[in-house]
Design a protein around this motif. Structure first.
Motif, short mmCIF file in Angstrom:
data_model
loop_
_atom_site.label_atom_id
_atom_site.label_comp_id
_atom_site.label_asym_id
_atom_site.label_seq_id
_atom_site.Cartn_x
_atom_site.Cartn_y
_atom_site.Cartn_z
N LYS A 7 0.86 -1.18 0.00
CA LYS A 7 0.00 0.00 0.00
C LYS A 7 0.89 1.22 0.00
O LYS A 7 1.99 1.21 0.55
CB LYS A 7 -0.90 0.03 1.24
CG LYS A 7 -1.99 -1.01 1.21
CD LYS A 7 -3.04 -0.70 2.22
CE LYS A 7 -4.19 -1.69 2.09
NZ LYS A 7 -5.21 -1.45 3.09
N ASP A 13 -4.84 4.54 4.52
CA ASP A 13 -6.13 4.08 5.00
C ASP A 13 -6.71 5.03 6.05
O ASP A 13 -7.92 5.10 6.22
CB ASP A 13 -6.00 2.68 5.62
CG ASP A 13 -5.62 1.65 4.59
OD1 ASP A 13 -6.27 1.61 3.52
OD2 ASP A 13 -4.66 0.89 4.83
N ASP A 14 -5.85 5.72 6.77
CA ASP A 14 -6.28 6.67 7.79
C ASP A 14 -5.26 7.80 7.83
O ASP A 14 -4.06 7.57 7.61
CB ASP A 14 -6.36 5.97 9.16
CG ASP A 14 -6.96 6.84 10.25
OD1 ASP A 14 -7.68 7.80 9.93
OD2 ASP A 14 -6.69 6.57 11.44
N MET A 25 -1.53 6.34 7.97
CA MET A 25 -1.44 4.95 8.39
C MET A 25 -1.94 4.04 7.28
O MET A 25 -2.96 4.34 6.65
CB MET A 25 -2.28 4.74 9.66
CG MET A 25 -2.07 3.38 10.33
SD MET A 25 -3.08 2.03 9.69
CE MET A 25 -4.72 2.59 10.01
N ASP A 27 -2.91 -0.08 6.55
CA ASP A 27 -3.24 -1.36 7.15
C ASP A 27 -2.83 -2.44 6.16
O ASP A 27 -3.37 -2.53 5.06
CB ASP A 27 -4.73 -1.43 7.43
CG ASP A 27 -5.14 -2.68 8.18
OD1 ASP A 27 -4.39 -3.68 8.16
OD2 ASP A 27 -6.22 -2.65 8.80
N GLY A 29 -2.98 -5.68 6.78
CA GLY A 29 -3.62 -6.94 7.15
C GLY A 29 -3.07 -7.47 8.45
O GLY A 29 -3.72 -7.39 9.48
N THR A 30 -1.86 -7.99 8.45
CA THR A 30 -1.26 -8.53 9.66
C THR A 30 -0.42 -7.50 10.40
O THR A 30 0.07 -7.77 11.50
CB THR A 30 -0.37 -9.75 9.33
OG1 THR A 30 0.64 -9.33 8.41
CG2 THR A 30 -1.20 -10.88 8.73
N LYS A 32 0.35 -2.90 10.75
CA LYS A 32 0.05 -1.53 10.38
C LYS A 32 1.35 -0.74 10.42
O LYS A 32 2.25 -1.03 11.21
CB LYS A 32 -0.97 -0.92 11.34
CG LYS A 32 -2.33 -1.58 11.23
CD LYS A 32 -3.29 -1.00 12.25
CE LYS A 32 -4.69 -1.56 12.11
NZ LYS A 32 -4.81 -2.99 12.11
N SER A 111 2.63 -1.86 15.31
CA SER A 111 1.27 -1.83 14.78
C SER A 111 0.30 -1.05 15.67
O SER A 111 -0.54 -0.31 15.18
CB SER A 111 0.74 -3.24 14.56
OG SER A 111 1.35 -3.81 13.42
N THR A 112 0.40 -1.22 16.98
CA THR A 112 -0.51 -0.50 17.88
C THR A 112 -0.26 0.99 17.82
O THR A 112 -1.19 1.78 17.69
CB THR A 112 -0.36 -1.02 19.32
OG1 THR A 112 -0.65 -2.41 19.33
CG2 THR A 112 -1.29 -0.29 20.27
N SER A 115 -1.34 2.59 14.46
CA SER A 115 -2.77 2.74 14.26
C SER A 115 -3.42 3.71 15.24
O SER A 115 -4.47 4.27 14.95
CB SER A 115 -3.47 1.39 14.33
OG SER A 115 -3.36 0.83 15.63
N LYS A 116 -2.81 3.96 16.40
CA LYS A 116 -3.46 4.77 17.44
C LYS A 116 -2.79 6.11 17.73
O LYS A 116 -3.40 6.97 18.36
CB LYS A 116 -3.49 3.99 18.76
CG LYS A 116 -4.25 2.68 18.69
CD LYS A 116 -5.72 2.91 18.65
CE LYS A 116 -6.44 1.58 18.70
NZ LYS A 116 -7.85 1.71 18.49
#
Length: 121
Positions: A7, A13-14, A25, A27, A29-30, A32, A111-112, A115-116
């Motif tokens: 990607k 995606d965000d 960000m 994603d 899949g497995t 981020k 990943s956490t 995404s956050k």
């Protein structure tokens, strides 16, 4: 399991844009990943803390600096800088800021955190 997921951060995606900050960000899949762009004058305690609250950044960062310089000061007083080409792990409990007049561009792979980060949720 074979396969490949790709990607572009240019079609993230965000996206979040707190003061002097752009976080894109993707994603995969497995996992981020995020691209962080922090403008000169950016400081976590001034630009991100108003969004997320708390006394210091509680995110665990794993990434690499592509451009610019980021200074980090932990709650225990230890400090350091990450410069272009530097891979880093920054533990929770810190403030950070851009050094100089060049924006910091970094890629984050926890990943956490990817995404956050800079999200109120």
């Amino acid at each position: 399991m074979s396969g490949m997921t790709t990607k572009s951060f240019d079609a993230a995606d965000d996206q979040r844009t707190p003061d002097k900050t752009k976080i894109e960000m993707v994603d995969l899949g497995t996992a981020k990943a995020a691209r962080l762009t922090a403008q000169p004058g950016w400081k976590w305690s001034e630009c991100i803390q108003p969004v997320v609250g708390g006394d210091s950044c509680q995110a665990h960062h794993v990434g690499v600096i592509v451009s610019g310089t980021m200074h980090v000061r932990h709650d225990d007083g230890t400090e350091g800088e990450a410069t272009p080409g530097t891979a880093y792990v920054i533990e929770p409990g810190h403030d950070a800021w851009v050094v100089g007049d060049e924006p910091v561009v970094a890629y984050e792979f926890d990943s956490t955190t990817a995404s956050k980060f800079a999200s109120s949720s």
